[in-house]
Design an enzyme around this catalytic site. Structure first.
Site, short mmCIF file in Angstrom:
data_model
loop_
_atom_site.label_atom_id
_atom_site.label_comp_id
_atom_site.label_asym_id
_atom_site.label_seq_id
_atom_site.Cartn_x
_atom_site.Cartn_y
_atom_site.Cartn_z
CG ASN A 140 -2.30 0.50 0.90
OD1 ASN A 140 -2.44 1.48 0.18
ND2 ASN A 140 -3.32 -0.15 1.40
CB CYS A 141 -0.13 4.78 -0.52
SG CYS A 141 0.53 6.45 -0.36
N PRO A 142 2.96 4.43 0.81
CG PRO A 142 4.83 5.71 1.47
CD PRO A 142 3.74 4.79 2.00
#
Lengths: 76, 160
Positions: A14-16
């Site tokens: 998941n981000c980042p």
């Protein structure tokens, strides 16, 4: 499918993390080489566009394959 | 060097949830080519301890989603029960792992790797009698003027 020099599996991240891993992989590559990235984070579509614009690494392709997001980045 | 964009962040909070924004933004900015500095002050210093042991608290936080509809059948005071904080923190950490969200430790390591400069507020260290040896290697100690030396030149400056 266009040719690429290296591949990065960013699925499940998941981000980042997809961006950070891509940056790290790119830094070990030569200018002009192409990195293929596979991700599952829907936010990565816009993020890789933004990453490309800000870093100058050209986004050659951005698409979907079997429910996953696939990007081709050419190292500047 | 001079055409590099700069990001300056002040990190003031020491909970598991609020630890994320400074490290996510700093690591991403570094990946985008920003020169980045984070100044840790007051409770933000918890983010740069060698041993990261942060918790999230449902107390006084009506915006925090609770698993299994706990917010429906738990009275507000229930969130103040002993042990509640640990339970919620474990649940949050598990959820983050399940969703592929990086751990704070991992993000912090990535920041150091990307040469994000981290500065601890010397005044807070003195105020709370913290032992400088308890903080991560590579951390610098400084004051407000130190922060402004970089922040004054920055393109983006955030207080978190």
């Amino acid at each position: 499918m266009a040719a690429f020099d290296q591949e990065l599996d960013a699925t499940g991240l998941n981000c980042p993390l997809p961006i950070l891993r891509a940056k790290k992989t790119l830094s070990g590559m030569e200018a002009g080489q192409v990195l293929r990235i596979v991700a599952t984070d829907p936010g990565s579509v816009k993020d890789f566009e933004a990453f490309s614009k800000q870093t100058g690494n050209e986004l050659l392709e951005s698409g979907e394959e079997a429910g996953k997001f696939v990007f081709l980045l050419k190292k500047a | 060097m001079s055409d590099e964009k700069k990001l300056a962040i002040i990190a003031t909070k020491g909970t598991l949830d609020w630890g994320y924004p400074p490290f996510i933004l700093a690591s991403t900015a570094a990946a985008l080519g920003y020169e980045t500095q984070v100044f840790f002050t007051f409770y933000g210093l918890q983010l740069v301890r060698k041993k990261l042991d942060l918790k999230v608290s449902p107390l006084g936080n009506p915006g925090m989603p609770m698993p299994m509809g706990m917010d429906k059948w738990f009275p507000v005071l229930g969130t103040a029960l002993p042990g509640m904080e640990s339970v919620m923190s474990s649940m949050m950490k598990k959820k983050m792992r399940d969703k592929g969200v990086a751990s704070l430790q991992e993000l912090r390591d990535l920041c150091f790797e990307a040469e994000v400069k981290m500065i601890a507020c010397q005044m807070t260290v003195d105020l709370f009698d913290f032992n400088p040896a308890d903080f991560v290697d590579g951390l610098e100690f400084g004051g407000a003027a130190t922060f402004f030396e970089f922040a004054g030149e920055s393109d983006i400056c955030l207080f978190i």
